[in-house]
Design a protein around this motif. Structure first.
Motif, mmCIF file in Angstrom:
data_model
loop_
_atom_site.group_PDB
_atom_site.id
_atom_site.type_symbol
_atom_site.label_atom_id
_atom_site.label_comp_id
_atom_site.label_asym_id
_atom_site.label_seq_id
_atom_site.Cartn_x
_atom_site.Cartn_y
_atom_site.Cartn_z
ATOM 1 N N ILE A 71 24.123 -9.078 -0.063
ATOM 2 C CA ILE A 71 23.843 -7.665 -0.342
ATOM 3 C C ILE A 71 23.655 -7.451 -1.846
ATOM 4 O O ILE A 71 22.705 -6.790 -2.281
ATOM 5 N N LYS A 72 24.558 -8.028 -2.647
ATOM 6 C CA LYS A 72 24.479 -7.861 -4.094
ATOM 7 C C LYS A 72 23.212 -8.481 -4.662
ATOM 8 O O LYS A 72 22.629 -7.975 -5.627
ATOM 9 N N MET A 73 22.767 -9.590 -4.057
ATOM 10 C CA MET A 73 21.567 -10.264 -4.534
ATOM 11 C C MET A 73 20.301 -9.533 -4.084
ATOM 12 O O MET A 73 19.361 -9.346 -4.847
ATOM 13 N N THR A 74 20.269 -9.089 -2.813
ATOM 14 C CA THR A 74 19.067 -8.481 -2.243
ATOM 15 C C THR A 74 18.891 -7.029 -2.661
ATOM 16 O O THR A 74 17.773 -6.574 -2.926
ATOM 17 N N TYR A 75 20.010 -6.292 -2.710
ATOM 18 C CA TYR A 75 19.945 -4.856 -3.034
ATOM 19 C C TYR A 75 20.752 -4.583 -4.296
ATOM 20 O O TYR A 75 21.624 -3.708 -4.315
ATOM 21 N N ASP A 76 20.477 -5.323 -5.344
ATOM 22 C CA ASP A 76 21.290 -5.254 -6.556
ATOM 23 C C ASP A 76 21.296 -3.859 -7.185
ATOM 24 O O ASP A 76 22.342 -3.359 -7.603
ATOM 25 N N THR A 77 20.139 -3.204 -7.222
ATOM 26 C CA THR A 77 20.066 -1.870 -7.830
ATOM 27 C C THR A 77 20.851 -0.851 -7.007
ATOM 28 O O THR A 77 21.616 -0.041 -7.555
ATOM 29 N N ILE A 78 20.660 -0.887 -5.689
ATOM 30 C CA ILE A 78 21.375 0.053 -4.819
ATOM 31 C C ILE A 78 22.875 -0.194 -4.912
ATOM 32 O O ILE A 78 23.669 0.752 -4.998
ATOM 33 N N PHE A 79 23.287 -1.476 -4.909
ATOM 34 C CA PHE A 79 24.712 -1.804 -4.985
ATOM 35 C C PHE A 79 25.326 -1.285 -6.283
ATOM 36 O O PHE A 79 26.431 -0.732 -6.285
ATOM 37 N N THR A 80 24.610 -1.452 -7.390
ATOM 38 C CA THR A 80 25.105 -0.962 -8.683
ATOM 39 C C THR A 80 25.267 0.555 -8.661
ATOM 40 O O THR A 80 26.273 1.096 -9.132
ATOM 41 N N ASP A 81 24.277 1.250 -8.095
ATOM 42 C CA ASP A 81 24.354 2.713 -8.008
ATOM 43 C C ASP A 81 25.520 3.148 -7.119
ATOM 44 O O ASP A 81 26.266 4.076 -7.462
ATOM 45 N N VAL A 82 25.667 2.497 -5.972
ATOM 46 C CA VAL A 82 26.769 2.842 -5.064
ATOM 47 C C VAL A 82 28.114 2.614 -5.740
ATOM 48 O O VAL A 82 29.038 3.435 -5.610
ATOM 49 N N THR A 83 28.244 1.517 -6.476
ATOM 50 C CA THR A 83 29.499 1.206 -7.176
ATOM 51 C C THR A 83 29.858 2.303 -8.173
ATOM 52 O O THR A 83 31.018 2.720 -8.270
ATOM 53 N N GLU A 84 28.857 2.787 -8.901
ATOM 54 C CA GLU A 84 29.105 3.851 -9.889
ATOM 55 C C GLU A 84 29.500 5.158 -9.199
ATOM 56 O O GLU A 84 30.413 5.859 -9.649
ATOM 57 N N VAL A 85 28.815 5.479 -8.102
ATOM 58 C CA VAL A 85 29.138 6.699 -7.360
ATOM 59 C C VAL A 85 30.537 6.600 -6.754
ATOM 60 O O VAL A 85 31.322 7.551 -6.785
ATOM 61 N N SER A 86 30.869 5.428 -6.217
ATOM 62 C CA SER A 86 32.193 5.218 -5.612
ATOM 63 C C SER A 86 33.308 5.392 -6.636
ATOM 64 O O SER A 86 34.361 5.964 -6.331
ATOM 65 N N LYS A 87 33.069 4.894 -7.842
ATOM 66 C CA LYS A 87 34.082 5.037 -8.900
ATOM 67 C C LYS A 87 34.336 6.510 -9.200
ATOM 68 O O LYS A 87 35.497 6.945 -9.331
ATOM 69 N N ALA A 88 33.261 7.280 -9.284
ATOM 70 C CA ALA A 88 33.410 8.719 -9.552
ATOM 71 C C ALA A 88 34.094 9.425 -8.388
ATOM 72 O O ALA A 88 34.925 10.321 -8.582
ATOM 73 N N ILE A 100 37.681 2.057 -4.693
ATOM 74 C CA ILE A 100 36.836 1.573 -3.596
ATOM 75 C C ILE A 100 36.323 0.189 -3.979
ATOM 76 O O ILE A 100 35.572 0.042 -4.944
ATOM 77 N N ASN A 101 36.742 -0.833 -3.231
ATOM 78 C CA ASN A 101 36.457 -2.216 -3.618
ATOM 79 C C ASN A 101 35.021 -2.641 -3.315
ATOM 80 O O ASN A 101 34.254 -1.924 -2.672
ATOM 81 N N GLU A 102 34.668 -3.855 -3.755
ATOM 82 C CA GLU A 102 33.304 -4.358 -3.604
ATOM 83 C C GLU A 102 32.888 -4.482 -2.145
ATOM 84 O O GLU A 102 31.729 -4.232 -1.800
ATOM 85 N N ASP A 103 33.816 -4.902 -1.280
ATOM 86 C CA ASP A 103 33.474 -5.062 0.130
ATOM 87 C C ASP A 103 33.042 -3.727 0.733
ATOM 88 O O ASP A 103 32.049 -3.653 1.466
ATOM 89 N N GLU A 104 33.787 -2.658 0.422
ATOM 90 C CA GLU A 104 33.435 -1.334 0.918
ATOM 91 C C GLU A 104 32.103 -0.871 0.334
ATOM 92 O O GLU A 104 31.256 -0.307 1.037
ATOM 93 N N ASN A 105 31.897 -1.122 -0.959
ATOM 94 C CA ASN A 105 30.636 -0.742 -1.586
ATOM 95 C C ASN A 105 29.455 -1.477 -0.953
ATOM 96 O O ASN A 105 28.354 -0.943 -0.850
ATOM 97 N N GLY A 106 29.701 -2.714 -0.527
ATOM 98 C CA GLY A 106 28.652 -3.474 0.145
ATOM 99 C C GLY A 106 28.249 -2.837 1.463
ATOM 100 O O GLY A 106 27.058 -2.736 1.789
ATOM 101 N N PHE A 107 29.248 -2.390 2.243
ATOM 102 C CA PHE A 107 28.948 -1.716 3.509
ATOM 103 C C PHE A 107 28.137 -0.442 3.266
ATOM 104 O O PHE A 107 27.154 -0.167 3.963
ATOM 105 N N ILE A 108 28.548 0.353 2.262
ATOM 106 C CA ILE A 108 27.855 1.613 1.975
ATOM 107 C C ILE A 108 26.433 1.339 1.490
ATOM 108 O O ILE A 108 25.489 2.069 1.827
ATOM 109 N N THR A 109 26.266 0.273 0.705
ATOM 110 C CA THR A 109 24.933 -0.102 0.220
ATOM 111 C C THR A 109 23.956 -0.278 1.372
ATOM 112 O O THR A 109 22.790 0.132 1.296
ATOM 113 N N LEU A 110 24.415 -0.892 2.462
ATOM 114 C CA LEU A 110 23.537 -1.142 3.609
ATOM 115 C C LEU A 110 23.018 0.152 4.227
ATOM 116 O O LEU A 110 21.891 0.192 4.733
#
Length: 495
Positions: free
Chosen positions: A354-371, A381-391
């Protein structure tokens, strides 16, 4: 996973995305390492996989033999006879956690690994450091080691150690020798999962079924090792915990029945807290079935879901609206909040991809999750959860992607160009062929074809028309097709 293994995995994942050769210079830039390291990684990977997994061609670079990669990925598990230092420490730590607070003889713990005193001493220090993350202590008395700490932290540490997140089909656990599980316990727990699903008239999909399996397996293993649970587990539930159980009486009854079955299986009484723990795992799981979709959410779930949709819509620069999108994401957010609040960690086996294929979306989701964690006072919200949301957002993009308006340009605009059109329409339905034109019309192109995204041309026009273009042969070879696929992905990424 160690840093070196992680680099090998990232290299393989990167090559799976590419349909053509990639130079060592490009690989080194993408992985942030030297070309010399790239050569060494490729040589090591090929040696470990019997050669030929990563193909090379002078002047072109490296390419993955995808069929070999897929077949070996499906058959490699359980072939190793040795343990890495990290795996050795994990196995020792797991044994100590399962036996806690009982002490274990140091030499008995390390006997099967054939290591000396200095290695054992070093492992002890690293294990102690790892346990600190769970607020647990490693205690050494004479020639024994023991782990001390709260039961909830002990189980959380065991759950993270047991590497079940690579098991996608739960039935695989029956014959998975590498995990060294008790066969009778595995069969019993699988029966409990089937019973839970039957009672709820729903299916618990991966990875939530694996999480529930892990929880019950750890409970049974702990009781076998220590015979009785610590005093803290025997305390009655607090009024808040009791009220939590009553929020969904159906899940409470199912959890209670499953724990009663565990009691009968072990011939041992269990405290009400075990019903509470299993209940939390059930409420933290997504389920599939006619009654699984929740249509009414708490105010908190509604606000968090809307925040994700609003923030990601702005970051991705696409409209994200509709009740179905809201309900789908809301039905994920609801159990996710419960997981966060009760320290339940769901492993995401696709995280690296997920991080490799959707790197931009994952980065955006991570920033939103932190906020969102800060705004709504949630645990991080950990990386595993952010990966699910990215999908979820990747799927929104894929399903709502507008076709790529394309013009085919050839010397004359007839004959072979029509054959080219047929081939492209057959293999690339995401392209909307607007027209087939002759190269002499290039000067009036932008005026005649506004809003075109791509020009496929058999002659070079990149300097004359300010639009994405790709030079292909009239016969549209396999190499042309691979390059066109990469161009399509690049256009979608730009959108």
């Amino acid at each position: 996973m160690g840093t070196k293994n992680n680099r090998e995995q990232r290299l393989l994942l990167l090559l799976t995305k590419r349909h053509d050769y990639v130079t060592s210079d490009e690989l080194s830039e993408l992985l942030g390492t030297s070309q010399k390291t790239i050569y060494r990684l490729i040589k090591k990977i090929n040696q470990e996989h019997g050669g030929g997994l990563i193909q090379s061609e002078k002047g072109r670079g490296y390419k993955l033999n995808y069929e070999k990669y897929i077949s070996q990925t499906a058959t490699r598990g359980g072939q190793r006879s040795q343990y890495s230092p990290q795996e050795r420490r994990n196995r020792v730590m797991e044994e100590l956690l399962l036996s806690s607070p009982k002490a274990k003889n140091v030499y008995a713990l390390f006997e099967e690994y054939y290591v000396g005193e200095s290695v054992i001493f070093n492992d002890e220090q690293l294990i102690a450091d790892a346990l600190q993350r769970y607020e647990l202590k490693l205690q050494r008395k004479q020639r024994t080691l023991a782990v001390s700490g709260k039961e909830v932290n002990i189980r959380r540490a065991i759950a993270d150690l047991i590497q079940l997140h690579n098991i996608i089909e739960i039935e695989e656990l029956k014959n998975h020798s590498e995990l060294n599980f008790n066969t009778y316990d595995v069969l019993f727990i699988l029966d409990q999962l089937k019973l839970i699903e039957k009672q709820l008239s729903m299916t618990i999909p991966y990875p939530y079924n694996v999480n529930i399996f892990s929880h019950l397996y750890i409970l049974i293993s702990r009781l076998r090792k220590v015979q009785h649970l610590p005093e803290e587990e025997l305390n009655p539930l607090s009024s808040k915990e009791q009220a939590g159980l009553e929020q969904d009486l159906r899940l409470y009854e199912v959890a209670e029945a499953a724990i009663k079955n565990v009691e009968n299986y072990l011939h041992s009484l269990l405290p009400e807290s075990e019903v509470y723990y299993l209940y939390q795992y059930l409420t933290s799981s997504r389920m599939q079935g006619s009654l699984s979709k929740v249509t009414k959410f708490s105010t908190k779930v509604v606000e968090i879901t809307n925040t994700y949709l609003k923030e990601m819509s702005q970051r991705l620069n696409i409209p994200i609206k509709g009740d179905s999108i809201f309900l789908d994401l809301g039905n994920h957010i609801k159990p996710m909040i419960n997981r966060l609040e009760h320290g339940i960690h769901v492993k995401n086996s696709l995280l690296d991809q997920i991080k490799m294929t959707y790197d931009t979306i994952f980065t955006d989701v991570t920033e939103v999750s932190k906020a969102i964690s800060q705004r709504f006072d949630l645990p991080s919200i950990n990386e595993d959860e952010n990966g699910f949301i990215t999908l979820y957002f990747a799927r929104i993009i894929e399903t709502n992607q507008l076709p790529i308006r394309t013009v085919i340009m050839c010397t004359t605009g007839v004959g072979t160009s029509e054959l080219l059109r047929v081939k492209i329409e057959k293999k690339f339905p995401e392209l909307e062929i607007v027209d087939v034109v002759a190269s002499r019309d290039a000067q009036r192109f932008t005026e005649k074809y506004p809003g075109v995204d791509l020009i496929l041309t058999t002659i070079n026009v990149s300097d004359t028309i300010p639009i994405n273009s790709l030079l292909v042969s009239a016969m549209f070879t396999a190499d042309d097709q691979n390059r066109l696929q990469q161009k399509i992905e690049a256009i979608y990424d730009e959108r």
